[in-house]
Design a protein around this motif. Structure first.
Motif, PDB file in Angstrom:
ATOM      1  N   LEU A  32      45.980   3.349 -37.382  1.00  0.00           N
ATOM      2  CA  LEU A  32      44.854   2.525 -36.966  1.00  0.00           C
ATOM      3  C   LEU A  32      45.110   1.095 -37.421  1.00  0.00           C
TER       4      LEU A  32
ATOM      5  N   ARG B   2      44.575  -3.440 -36.103  1.00  0.00           N
ATOM      6  CA  ARG B   2      43.988  -4.433 -35.200  1.00  0.00           C
ATOM      7  C   ARG B   2      44.833  -5.700 -35.266  1.00  0.00           C
TER       8      ARG B   2
ATOM      9  N   MET C  75      43.318   7.816 -26.794  1.00  0.00           N
ATOM     10  CA  MET C  75      43.138   6.440 -27.245  1.00  0.00           C
ATOM     11  C   MET C  75      41.915   6.333 -28.120  1.00  0.00           C
ATOM     12  N   THR C  76      42.055   5.663 -29.254  1.00  0.00           N
ATOM     13  CA  THR C  76      40.928   5.263 -30.090  1.00  0.00           C
ATOM     14  C   THR C  76      40.825   3.753 -29.959  1.00  0.00           C
ATOM     15  N   LEU C  77      39.663   3.280 -29.512  1.00  0.00           N
ATOM     16  CA  LEU C  77      39.433   1.858 -29.280  1.00  0.00           C
ATOM     17  C   LEU C  77      38.055   1.538 -29.835  1.00  0.00           C
TER      18      LEU C  77
ATOM     19  N   HIS D 182      36.688   7.028 -28.039  1.00  0.00           N
ATOM     20  CA  HIS D 182      37.855   7.912 -28.001  1.00  0.00           C
ATOM     21  C   HIS D 182      37.935   8.475 -26.590  1.00  0.00           C
TER      22      HIS D 182
ATOM     23  N   ILE E 266      42.682  -4.041 -24.849  1.00  0.00           N
ATOM     24  CA  ILE E 266      42.392  -4.037 -26.284  1.00  0.00           C
ATOM     25  C   ILE E 266      42.099  -5.482 -26.691  1.00  0.00           C
TER      26      ILE E 266
ATOM     27  N   THR F  67      39.881  -5.665 -32.321  1.00  0.00           N
ATOM     28  CA  THR F  67      39.387  -4.311 -32.092  1.00  0.00           C
ATOM     29  C   THR F  67      40.311  -3.277 -32.747  1.00  0.00           C
TER      30      THR F  67
ATOM     31  N   HIS G  73      42.332  -0.019 -33.222  1.00  0.00           N
ATOM     32  CA  HIS G  73      42.847   0.902 -32.212  1.00  0.00           C
ATOM     33  C   HIS G  73      44.057   1.671 -32.717  1.00  0.00           C
ATOM     34  N   CYS G  74      44.266   2.826 -32.082  1.00  0.00           N
ATOM     35  CA  CYS G  74      45.454   3.637 -32.278  1.00  0.00           C
ATOM     36  C   CYS G  74      45.559   4.562 -31.083  1.00  0.00           C
TER      37      CYS G  74
END
Length: 122
Positions: free
Chosen positions: A52, A54, A71-73, A77, A88, A92, A94-95
């Motif tokens: 994770l 940014r 996607m995690t944003l 999810h 993105i 933010t 994200h991963c």
């Protein structure tokens, strides 16, 4: 520096970024003379997830070219598959996780261009 008009995938070495993905810079201002963005292919191995993180300044676009992912944003999810593109925004968290039996391949466009210094692990 005179801008490169073309690069060859086979000539671009891969390296690991802070988030743990394998990156191959296809065009980057530090090497090719373009000015406002970078384009890279990221590969996340099957069953693996990037850390994770940014970017304070950089806006990213992820375009999935092979594999499937989760996607995690920010707080969201959602699944991503071939042909999907994700925005993105700067700042933010994200991963992305490669789900399924194959590695996840993503084209990453960054503006301004990708810089390790702009990556904050969370």
């Amino acid at each position: 520096m005179k801008p490169a008009l073309k690069t060859r995938y086979a000539d671009r070495p891969a390296y690991l970024t802070k988030d743990g993905s394998e990156i191959r810079e296809l065009l980057h201002p530090a090497e090719h003379g373009n000015y406002n963005q970078s384009l890279a292919e990221a590969i996340v191995k099957a069953g693996c997830r990037t850390l994770l993180h940014r970017h304070r300044l950089t806006e990213e676009l992820y375009h999935v070219i092979a594999g499937s992912g989760l996607m995690t944003l920010g707080e969201a999810h959602f699944p991503v598959d071939v042909g999907d593109t994700v925005l993105i925004p700067p700042g933010t968290p994200h991963c992305i996780e490669a789900v399924g039996p194959a590695p996840l391949h993503i084209l990453c466009c960054c503006s301004p261009a990708y810089a390790h210094e702009d990556t904050e692990l969370l």
